[in-house]
Design an enzyme around this catalytic site. Structure first.
Site, PDB file in Angstrom:
ATOM      1  CG  PHE A  83      19.745 -26.271  32.683  1.00  0.00           C
ATOM      2  CD1 PHE A  83      18.795 -26.312  34.057  1.00  0.00           C
ATOM      3  CD2 PHE A  83      19.241 -24.704  32.693  1.00  0.00           C
ATOM      4  CE1 PHE A  83      17.598 -25.701  34.829  1.00  0.00           C
ATOM      5  CE2 PHE A  83      18.642 -23.832  33.045  1.00  0.00           C
ATOM      6  CZ  PHE A  83      18.005 -23.555  34.205  1.00  0.00           C
ATOM      7  CB  SER A 127      22.323 -19.315  22.828  1.00  0.00           C
ATOM      8  OG  SER A 127      22.912 -18.689  22.936  1.00  0.00           O
ATOM      9  CE1 TYR A 152      26.137 -21.090  22.447  1.00  0.00           C
ATOM     10  CE2 TYR A 152      26.150 -23.589  23.447  1.00  0.00           C
ATOM     11  CZ  TYR A 152      25.456 -22.324  23.516  1.00  0.00           C
ATOM     12  OH  TYR A 152      24.431 -21.845  24.898  1.00  0.00           O
ATOM     13  CE  LYS A 156      22.272 -24.085  23.977  1.00  0.00           C
ATOM     14  NZ  LYS A 156      22.157 -25.391  24.978  1.00  0.00           N
TER      15      LYS A 156
END
Ligand code: WQD
Length: 344
Positions: A83, A127, A152, A156
């Site tokens: 995470f 995500s 961001y 991912k």
């Protein structure tokens, strides 16, 4: 002998809820967290909920020697749930180097120690931002991954590519990437939830802070989208339902049920809800009024996204079925609990 699972970012919002579910499903958990976006008290709360205090290692995953030392001290780790990452979309636009550095180096370090210490399984916190604004809805795992609209989101995408390439080259590593839609809510105990560090960027914590009087009003970012009520549509998933999907993914990997060495699952409810749907449901569930005003669109926002959850339902044997009212009530109870603690 309990199977050991390493949870990076395990004192964070989704991480802490996943540690609770792992402990309650008989796993032993070791949390690695540098506490830059969480608090060590979360360990006490996890212990209060489960009766078990997880092992805790306080360091930055970007520190490879520390990570290697940790793996020496905890042999026979069967899986990692990753995470730990910087995750504020807007902040990533202002500080791209911090985001690429932190999120990618931690992923690379993790894969290096998995190879070095023969840790066979990885579950990655990804995500739905990888899909950008999809052309077709609902979004399936085969929907095209589009150029990310933030550093961001790009970290991912790149992290998934690094995993895919590493797994293709290195024997003995399997991974499942879980693409979250919009996680909301809190544990029913109201002992863990989304820590409000600074002004909330996400919708639901902003709603609960407005309802409790910390915020003047909720700014609804745009009501001129091509949606039934003009406000943005998202797929809001209860954080405990989300945590349970991680247990299912770990079990799939440990029981060698994966069909490929790298799998991807969308984790959502399959339902799209507008901002005003959420506001109205919150008011109905809690009896609390939410003052709001329509503002211009937020730069970078997409109009609508929600998941096709067929693959996760079928392959993981998992479904997000907590009613939205119950989830929003849990967010409200968490908000009240935090404020009660702060006033003590
Ligand atoms: C939801 C809706 C806003 C705040 C982000 C990340 C994504 C994922 C989930 C990590 C939108 C509207 C919001 C407010 C509003 N996180 N809104 N007023 O942007 O869908 O996704 O969080 O993986 O990666 O991008 O979530 O909660 O910010 O917004 O009107 O004060 O609520 O416009 O339609 P988002 P959000």
């Amino acid at each position: 002998m309990k199977k050991k699972v390493l949870v990076t970012g395990g004192t964070g919002f989704i991480g802490s809820h996943t540690v609770v579910e792992l402990l309650q499903n008989g796993f032993e958990t070791i949390i690695i967290d540098d506490l830059r976006n969480s608090q060590v008290e979360v360990l006490d709360r996890i212990q209060k909920i489960t009766g078990i205090r997880p092992s805790f290692e306080n360091f930055d995953l970007c520190d490879l020697p520390k990570l290697q030392d940790c793996c020496h001290r905890y042999p026979d780790i069967q899986a990692v749930v990753h995470f730990a990452a910087l995750k504020a979309v807007g902040e990533s636009v202002e500080k791209p180097l911090e985001y690429y550095g932190n999120n990618l180096i931690s992923m690379i370090n993790l894969l290096q120690v998995m190879r070095e210490f023969k840790i066979p399984n990885l579950v990655f916190s990804s995500s739905c931002t990888v899909y950008g604004q999809p052309d077709l809805l609902p979004v399936t795992e085969h929907s095209p991954v589009k150029p990310a609209n933030s550093p961001y989101g790009n970290t991912k995408q790149i992290s998934e590519e690094i995993m895919r390439d590493t797994i293709a080259a290195v024997e003995g590593i399997k991974a499942i990437s879980l693409r979250y839609f919009n996680p909301i809510g809190a544990h029913e105990s109201a002992l863990i939830g989304e820590l409000p560090l600074g002004t909330p960027l996400n919708l639901v914590p902003y709603i609960t802070q407005t309802a409790i009087g910390i915020r003047e009003e909720l700014r609804v970012f745009g009501n001129d989208y091509d949606t039934p009520d003009g406000t943005g549509i998202r797929d809001y998933i209860d954080v405990v339902d989300l945590a349970r999907a991680h247990v299912k993914a770990i079990e799939r990997l440990l029981n060698n049920k994966t069909k490929k060495n790298f799998e991807v699952f969308n984790l959502g409810t399959g339902k799209g809800l507008s901002v005003l749907d959420v506001v109205k449901t919150f008011e109905k569930a809690t009896g609390q009024k939410v003052n709001y005003k329509i503002y211009p669109r937020r730069p970078g926002d997409i109009s609508s996204v929600y998941a096709d959850t067929t693959l996760a339902n079928q392959e993981l044997g998992w479904k997000a079925d907590t009613p939205l009212e119950k989830t929003l009530l849990s967010a409200w109870n968490w908000e009240k609990n935090i404020r009660k603690k702060q006033n003590q």
